[in-house]
Write a protein that holds these residues in place. Structure first.
Motif, PDB file in Angstrom:
ATOM      1  N   VAL A  55       0.834  -1.201   0.000  1.00 21.91           N
ATOM      2  CA  VAL A  55       0.000   0.000   0.000  1.00 21.91           C
ATOM      3  C   VAL A  55       0.872   1.255   0.000  1.00 21.91           C
ATOM      4  O   VAL A  55       0.592   2.233  -0.711  1.00 21.91           O
ATOM      5  CB  VAL A  55      -0.952  -0.002   1.218  1.00 21.91           C
ATOM      6  CG1 VAL A  55      -1.672   1.336   1.351  1.00 21.91           C
ATOM      7  CG2 VAL A  55      -1.961  -1.139   1.099  1.00 21.91           C
TER       8      VAL A  55
ATOM      9  N   LEU B 176       2.294   1.756  -3.464  1.00 19.98           N
ATOM     10  CA  LEU B 176       1.254   2.099  -4.430  1.00 19.98           C
ATOM     11  C   LEU B 176       1.006   3.601  -4.453  1.00 19.98           C
ATOM     12  O   LEU B 176       0.673   4.174  -5.497  1.00 19.98           O
ATOM     13  CB  LEU B 176      -0.044   1.356  -4.099  1.00 19.98           C
ATOM     14  CG  LEU B 176      -0.083  -0.135  -4.443  1.00 19.98           C
ATOM     15  CD1 LEU B 176      -1.379  -0.763  -3.945  1.00 19.98           C
ATOM     16  CD2 LEU B 176       0.065  -0.364  -5.955  1.00 19.98           C
ATOM     17  N   PHE B 177       1.176   4.248  -3.291  1.00 19.80           N
ATOM     18  CA  PHE B 177       1.006   5.697  -3.218  1.00 19.80           C
ATOM     19  C   PHE B 177       2.325   6.435  -3.457  1.00 19.80           C
ATOM     20  O   PHE B 177       2.348   7.473  -4.121  1.00 19.80           O
ATOM     21  CB  PHE B 177       0.446   6.092  -1.843  1.00 19.80           C
ATOM     22  CG  PHE B 177      -1.008   5.751  -1.667  1.00 19.80           C
ATOM     23  CD1 PHE B 177      -2.008   6.582  -2.152  1.00 19.80           C
ATOM     24  CD2 PHE B 177      -1.386   4.582  -1.031  1.00 19.80           C
ATOM     25  CE1 PHE B 177      -3.343   6.254  -2.006  1.00 19.80           C
ATOM     26  CE2 PHE B 177      -2.728   4.243  -0.869  1.00 19.80           C
ATOM     27  CZ  PHE B 177      -3.713   5.088  -1.358  1.00 19.80           C
TER      28      PHE B 177
ATOM     29  N   PRO C 299       3.821   5.674  -8.060  1.00 17.38           N
ATOM     30  CA  PRO C 299       2.704   5.364  -8.964  1.00 17.38           C
ATOM     31  C   PRO C 299       3.011   4.342 -10.053  1.00 17.38           C
ATOM     32  O   PRO C 299       2.121   3.567 -10.428  1.00 17.38           O
ATOM     33  CB  PRO C 299       2.370   6.737  -9.572  1.00 17.38           C
ATOM     34  CG  PRO C 299       2.804   7.719  -8.525  1.00 17.38           C
ATOM     35  CD  PRO C 299       4.031   7.126  -7.895  1.00 17.38           C
TER      36      PRO C 299
ATOM     37  N   ARG D  17       1.721   0.653  -9.879  1.00 15.67           N
ATOM     38  CA  ARG D  17       0.347   0.256 -10.200  1.00 15.67           C
ATOM     39  C   ARG D  17       0.238  -0.378 -11.585  1.00 15.67           C
ATOM     40  O   ARG D  17      -0.770  -1.022 -11.885  1.00 15.67           O
ATOM     41  CB  ARG D  17      -0.565   1.482 -10.122  1.00 15.67           C
ATOM     42  CG  ARG D  17      -0.496   2.206  -8.777  1.00 15.67           C
ATOM     43  CD  ARG D  17      -1.201   3.558  -8.852  1.00 15.67           C
ATOM     44  NE  ARG D  17      -0.888   4.395  -7.707  1.00 15.67           N
ATOM     45  CZ  ARG D  17      -1.213   5.683  -7.600  1.00 15.67           C
ATOM     46  NH1 ARG D  17      -1.879   6.272  -8.587  1.00 15.67           N
ATOM     47  NH2 ARG D  17      -0.873   6.375  -6.529  1.00 15.67           N
TER      48      ARG D  17
END
Length: 358
Positions: free
Chosen positions: A52, A55-56, A59, A62
């Motif tokens: 998580v 993922l932030f 980018p 993703r």
């Protein structure tokens, strides 16, 4: 009523159907505590948190191709982390695992090229050599009673020197020759280093092998007599021997499993890059051990799982590639590795104490 009439003795009434009597000693613990007692739960939560976070923070993670690269990086660590984890559950660890991967690849490459043989002959001989190295480590450990740290440290130094010296002697260089045009190469590459497409994304075959080996190791550990032997010799080998567990066989076979893992990863490296650098592999043994420790295995033995190291290897791959995708200095990977390792050790210690506390 007469003053001399005696009271009717009390009769115990059986509990109503569906009711259970409990004196507090057999009370089932809460679900949360029972989950925390599982060695793989902590690392699973950690892997989710790391995923998580990147993922932030990054980018590009993703994207499907980026995740395929992360899984590939994780699989090359995870395939070796599985037998290393089983060995640690059995109370030992192997410092020669990293250079043993290169030894296997060098054996297959030089034997095939120098003798002009079908590469499958080199693959088979490399398997025999890898299993022999594992058997030697286990035999020497059992016969001498020396700690596995000393035995495998000696093997590590021997293999490191032999890899470099023999490669220079045979090829005149520090790397092996290109074997991509030899008989059997295409078939071997398909097995050890091929790529297949899933939803438009290219995925390495090692990801599939990684998950297959993890499922097989989990079944062996939890559903077979051999799995019980592993836990027994890791917990207390003298007690295990007293109840009939073949301690010598179990220890030696666990080292041979590490040898098998080294062979498989070595073959992947050989058929991915067609050539092998003889000085590689140093330091990788610490990565494998760290992935197993982060996955919930204790250095003291007798505790752990095969699923935990899968998540541990995924965390390694996620951090290693996530730092690149985030555009950070890759030198920070070692710092992240140290933080993850210390955090995992502390969490595993707390989980073990929680699980054993009455």
């Amino acid at each position: 009523m007469s003053m001399t009439q005696q009271a009717t003795p009390a009769v115990d009434t059986p509990p109503a159907p569906g009711q259970k009597q409990s004196d507090g000693r057999t009370r089932q613990r809460p679900l949360a505590l029972r989950l925390l007692a599982r060695p793989e739960v902590g690392v699973f939560l950690g892997a989710v948190a790391v995923l998580v976070f990147f993922l932030f923070a990054a980018p590009p993670v993703r994207d499907g191709s980026s995740m395929a690269n992360i899984l590939y990086q994780s699989s090359t660590i995870g395939i070796m982390a599985l037998p290393v984890a089983l060995l640690m559950i059995g109370g030992e660890f192997d410092l020669s695992a990293g250079v043993a991967v290169i030894t296997s690849a060098l054996t297959a490459s030089m034997l095939s090229y120098q003798l002009t043989l079908n590469v499958w002959m080199g693959v088979i001989v490399a398997l025999i050599v890898s299993l022999g190295i594992g058997a030697f480590n286990g035999w020497l450990l059992v016969k001498t009673g020396l700690p596995s740290f000393l035995v495998t440290l000696g093997t590590f130094l021997i293999l490191q020197g032999v890899n470099l010296a023999i490669t220079k002697l045979v090829t005149g260089n520090v790397a092996t020759d290109d074997i991509s045009d030899m008989d059997g190469f295409a078939q071997a590459q398909k097995l050890f280093a091929s790529t297949f497409e899933v939803g438009g994304v290219n995925v390495k075959i090692t990801v599939v092998w990684w998950l297959v080996f993890a499922a097989l190791a989990t079944w062996v550990l939890l559903r077979t007599k051999y799995g019980n032997w592993i836990f027994a010799v890791g917990g207390n080998k003298e007690s295990a021997r007293a109840v009939g567990v073949p301690v010598t066989f179990t220890k030696i076979s666990l080292f041979m499993l590490v040898g098998f893992g080294a062979w498989f990863v070595g073959m992947h490296q050989l058929f991915s890059f067609n050539t092998v650098q003889s000085g590689e592999g140093v330091g990788q043994e610490l990565i494998y051990i760290a992935a197993a420790v982060i996955g919930g295995c204790l250095l003291t033995g007798g505790y752990g799982s095969a699923i935990g190291p899968v998540f541990g290897a995924f965390m390694f791959g996620m951090v290693q590639q996530g730092i690149v995708y985030a555009g950070w200095n890759p030198d920070w990977f070692k710092a992240f590795l140290g933080v993850m390792l210390l955090g995992a050790v502390l969490i595993n210690l707390w989980v073990q104490r929680t699980a054993t506390r009455r």
